[in-house]
Enzyme design. Structure first.
Site, short mmCIF file in Angstrom:
data_model
loop_
_atom_site.label_atom_id
_atom_site.label_comp_id
_atom_site.label_asym_id
_atom_site.label_seq_id
_atom_site.Cartn_x
_atom_site.Cartn_y
_atom_site.Cartn_z
N LYS A 138 0.84 -1.20 0.00
CA LYS A 138 0.00 0.00 0.00
C LYS A 138 0.87 1.25 0.00
O LYS A 138 1.47 1.61 1.01
CB LYS A 138 -0.92 0.06 1.23
CG LYS A 138 -1.93 1.20 1.07
CD LYS A 138 -2.59 1.58 2.36
CE LYS A 138 -2.09 2.87 2.96
NZ LYS A 138 -2.07 4.05 2.09
N GLU B 81 8.78 1.05 11.45
CA GLU B 81 9.77 2.13 11.35
C GLU B 81 9.01 3.43 11.56
O GLU B 81 8.22 3.83 10.69
CB GLU B 81 10.45 2.11 9.97
CG GLU B 81 11.45 1.00 9.78
CD GLU B 81 12.58 1.04 10.81
OE1 GLU B 81 12.88 2.12 11.34
OE2 GLU B 81 13.13 -0.03 11.09
N CYS C 137 12.44 11.02 9.04
CA CYS C 137 12.40 10.41 10.37
C CYS C 137 13.76 10.55 11.03
O CYS C 137 13.87 10.61 12.24
CB CYS C 137 12.03 8.94 10.25
SG CYS C 137 12.98 8.11 9.00
N GLU D 41 8.46 15.26 16.98
CA GLU D 41 8.92 15.26 15.60
C GLU D 41 8.17 16.37 14.84
O GLU D 41 6.95 16.36 14.78
CB GLU D 41 8.58 13.89 14.99
CG GLU D 41 9.08 13.72 13.59
CD GLU D 41 8.81 12.30 13.09
OE1 GLU D 41 7.65 11.85 13.15
OE2 GLU D 41 9.77 11.66 12.63
P1 NAD Z 1 1.35 8.06 8.37
O1 NAD Z 1 1.50 7.22 9.59
O2 NAD Z 1 0.29 9.07 8.35
O3 NAD Z 1 1.06 7.11 7.10
C1 NAD Z 1 1.93 6.07 6.75
C2 NAD Z 1 1.14 5.05 5.93
O4 NAD Z 1 0.15 4.47 6.78
C3 NAD Z 1 0.39 5.66 4.76
O5 NAD Z 1 0.42 4.76 3.68
C4 NAD Z 1 -1.03 5.79 5.31
O6 NAD Z 1 -2.03 5.77 4.32
C5 NAD Z 1 -1.12 4.56 6.18
N1 NAD Z 1 -2.15 4.63 7.22
C6 NAD Z 1 -2.75 5.73 7.74
N2 NAD Z 1 -3.65 5.37 8.68
C7 NAD Z 1 -3.61 4.02 8.76
C8 NAD Z 1 -4.30 3.06 9.57
N3 NAD Z 1 -5.20 3.43 10.47
N4 NAD Z 1 -3.97 1.77 9.42
C9 NAD Z 1 -3.03 1.38 8.54
N5 NAD Z 1 -2.37 2.23 7.73
C10 NAD Z 1 -2.65 3.54 7.84
O7 NAD Z 1 2.80 8.66 8.07
P2 NAD Z 1 3.19 9.70 6.93
O8 NAD Z 1 2.65 11.04 7.33
O9 NAD Z 1 2.87 9.15 5.60
O10 NAD Z 1 4.80 9.69 7.07
C11 NAD Z 1 5.48 10.43 7.99
C12 NAD Z 1 5.88 9.59 9.19
O11 NAD Z 1 6.64 8.46 8.76
C13 NAD Z 1 6.78 10.32 10.15
O12 NAD Z 1 6.36 10.11 11.47
C14 NAD Z 1 8.14 9.70 9.93
O13 NAD Z 1 9.01 9.77 11.02
C15 NAD Z 1 7.79 8.30 9.58
N6 NAD Z 1 8.88 7.66 8.82
C16 NAD Z 1 9.72 6.79 9.47
C17 NAD Z 1 10.79 6.21 8.79
C18 NAD Z 1 11.73 5.24 9.48
O14 NAD Z 1 12.49 4.57 8.79
N7 NAD Z 1 11.74 5.17 10.81
C19 NAD Z 1 11.00 6.51 7.44
C20 NAD Z 1 10.13 7.40 6.81
C21 NAD Z 1 9.07 7.96 7.52
#
Ligand code: NAD
Length: 481
Positions: free
Chosen positions: A177, A252, A286, A385
């Protein structure tokens, strides 16, 4: 301009249109780039069924056979490098040079896991030494099943490759996804994979929102493991849903990482690394080292130079070859970061520069890189963050204080240390609670080295052999002699 309507479902080797229309925008212009049709729980169910059907044969292929396909995907990505760079830039806002780093990382990751898959053939059925002559034992690593991969928007193709390449290398079948915010590069990657010779049903894509698609993936009983990259709030929900069927979970999540500038540091290098660690990808990382801890002896000159550096950064869209920093990804993220900056000012933190729309960018989600000092240790600016181009700089009087400040966080993803003395930098690196520490180095990432953090930043590790083991079960076979 008429926007293309793109099918957002790739299931059982067929492109399908979904129901929900997802609007995909260009954050540099705020214009619509495309409509992608998204799926729902039924589409997830179809994708899982296709993947489970394909699993029996795919899981029994040799590592060498899987390596051929992984290398084909890598060369397919290399062949469409320019197109993928353009898609990353238009959909995410990254300057071309940053998007190129992403695409090259994807190529490197698929090639690395091709090597690992190939090598795994020789490591199967490894004999295990037992403290008894009455028995022999051998160890096998087997693919864990159908896996659900859920990825964010900040490094769309990279976060996908870090999961997809090891999952395929391990012999798993996949339901991916992409983020609804940035699906375009992933859909192109899916077209490349569709041409790679991968058997039908091994790889499936279901675009859509978190609630419509991410949630059903997290709870689907036919999925053995979910690998998620995104925010902590959503990561917790994924884990809760996965718990119902006791599926494996890799997470992650977020970070609030520090860069420590020791008293003997090369100041030019420190400023360069602080700028890269805070402003690369417009700070939407992140791994952003958004807390900069500077030895008090260097604090004055450091602040002067980092402010000058931040003010010199050319902010602009990917069509501007001179642009060093792009926009934030969408309006929600833009407003969130501005709200954090305003709330930070209300706590008494001093905004030394930036944090506003650049005067030459009337449209797009552009923000001048910001530097704060005097940030209260209990403020959201210091502890949460921000996910935008915002650095918080603070002095320290001893190495012990620097380590305490850096470790005082719910997160523990990465850290950076800048200093000339090898023994001291090694000691400080060893004392930091972080999964990856860079010493006098930018945030280089190698597929051979682990990715992931301590505390609430991660569950498990990606990349390296650990990335592949995350998609494997361990089987011991013990025989009486
Ligand atoms: P997000 O958590 O909003 O979304 C991530 C993914 O999860 C998207 O595909 C989203 O559609 C999906 N999602 C949303 N609600 C969901 C639910 N209830 N159940 C299952 N899936 C769901 O994150 P974002 O805004 O897309 O990305 C930013 C975040 O990602 C930041 O917190 C960042 O730190 C983190 N991040 C971490 C790493 C790492 O390696 N640690 C790398 C990149 C980003």
């Amino acid at each position: 301009m008429v926007n293309p309507v793109l099918a957002g479902l790739y299931i059982e080797g067929q492109w399908r249109s979904g129901g929900e229309q997802l609007t995909v925008i260009n954050p540099s212009t705020e214009e619509r780039l495309a409509i992608v049709t998204g799926g729902d729980a039924r589409a997830v169910d179809d994708a899982v069924r296709a993947a489970r059907t394909a699993f029996d044969a795919w899981s029994r292929t040799t590592g060498a056979a899987r390596a051929i396909i992984l290398r084909k995907i890598a060369s397919g990505v290399a062949a469409r490098r320019e197109k993928l760079i353009a898609l990353q830039s238009s959909n995410n806002g990254k300057p071309g040079f940053e998007a190129a780093i992403d695409v090259d990382d994807v190529i490197g990751t698929f090639n690395y896991y091709a090597d690992l898959a190939q090598a795994s053939d020789g490591q199967q059925n490894r004999a295990v030494e037992l403290p008894s002559e009455d028995f022999t034992a051998r160890l096998r690593r087997e693919p864990c099943g159908v896996v659900g991969l859920i990825v964010p928007w900040n490094f769309p193709m990279v976060t996908t490759a870090w999961k997809l390449a090891p999952a395929l290398a391990a012999g798993c079948c996949v339901v991916l996804k992409p983020s609804e915010v940035t699906p375009l590069a992933e859909l192109e990657l899916a077209r490349i994979i569709a041409d790679s010779g991968l058997p039908t049903g091994v790889f499936n894509v279901v675009c859509g929102t978190g609630l419509e698609v991410g949630a059903p993936i997290s709870s689907h009983p036919g999925i053995a493991k979910v690998s998620f990259t995104g925010s902590n709030a959503v990561g917790v929900q994924v884990m809760q849903r996965a718990a119902e069927t006791v599926k494996g979970v890799s997470l992650e999540l977020g970070g609030k990482s520090s860069l420590i500038v020791l008293a003997d540091a090369d100041l030019d290098l420190a400023v360069e690394l602080a700028s890269g660690g805070g402003y690369f990808n417009a700070g939407q990382m992140c791994s952003a080292t958004s807390r900069v801890l500077v030895a008090n002896e260097l604090l004055g000159p450091f602040l002067e130079r980092i402010v000058a550096k931040a003010q010199s950064i050319k902010v602009g869209g990917p069509e501007d070859d001179d642009a060093e920093m792009g926009p934030l990804v969408n309006q929600a993220q833009y407003q969130r970061v501005i709200a954090h900056i305003e709330a930070g000012k209300d706590t008494g933190a001093q905004l030394l520069c930036g944090g506003k729309r650049p005067s030459d960018q009337p449209r797009g989600y552009f923000l001048q890189p910001a530097v704060f000092s005097h940030v209260p240790l209990d403020s959201a600016l210091w502890r949460e963050e921000i996910f935008g181009p915002v650095l918080c700089v603070r002095g320290f009087s001893s190495q012990g204080e620097a380590i305490t400040l850096a470790n005082d966080s719910q997160f523990g993803l990465v850290a950076s240390v800048v200093g000339r003395d090898t023994e001291t930098t090694e000691r400080v690196a060893n004392a930091l609670q972080a999964g990856l520490v860079w010493i006098n180095a930018p945030q280089v990432i190698f597929p051979q080295a682990a990715w992931g953090g301590y505390k609430q930043s991660s569950l498990g590790r990606e990349l390296g052999p650990w990335g592949m083991q995350a998609f494997q079960e361990i089987k011991h076979v013990v025989r009486g002699v």
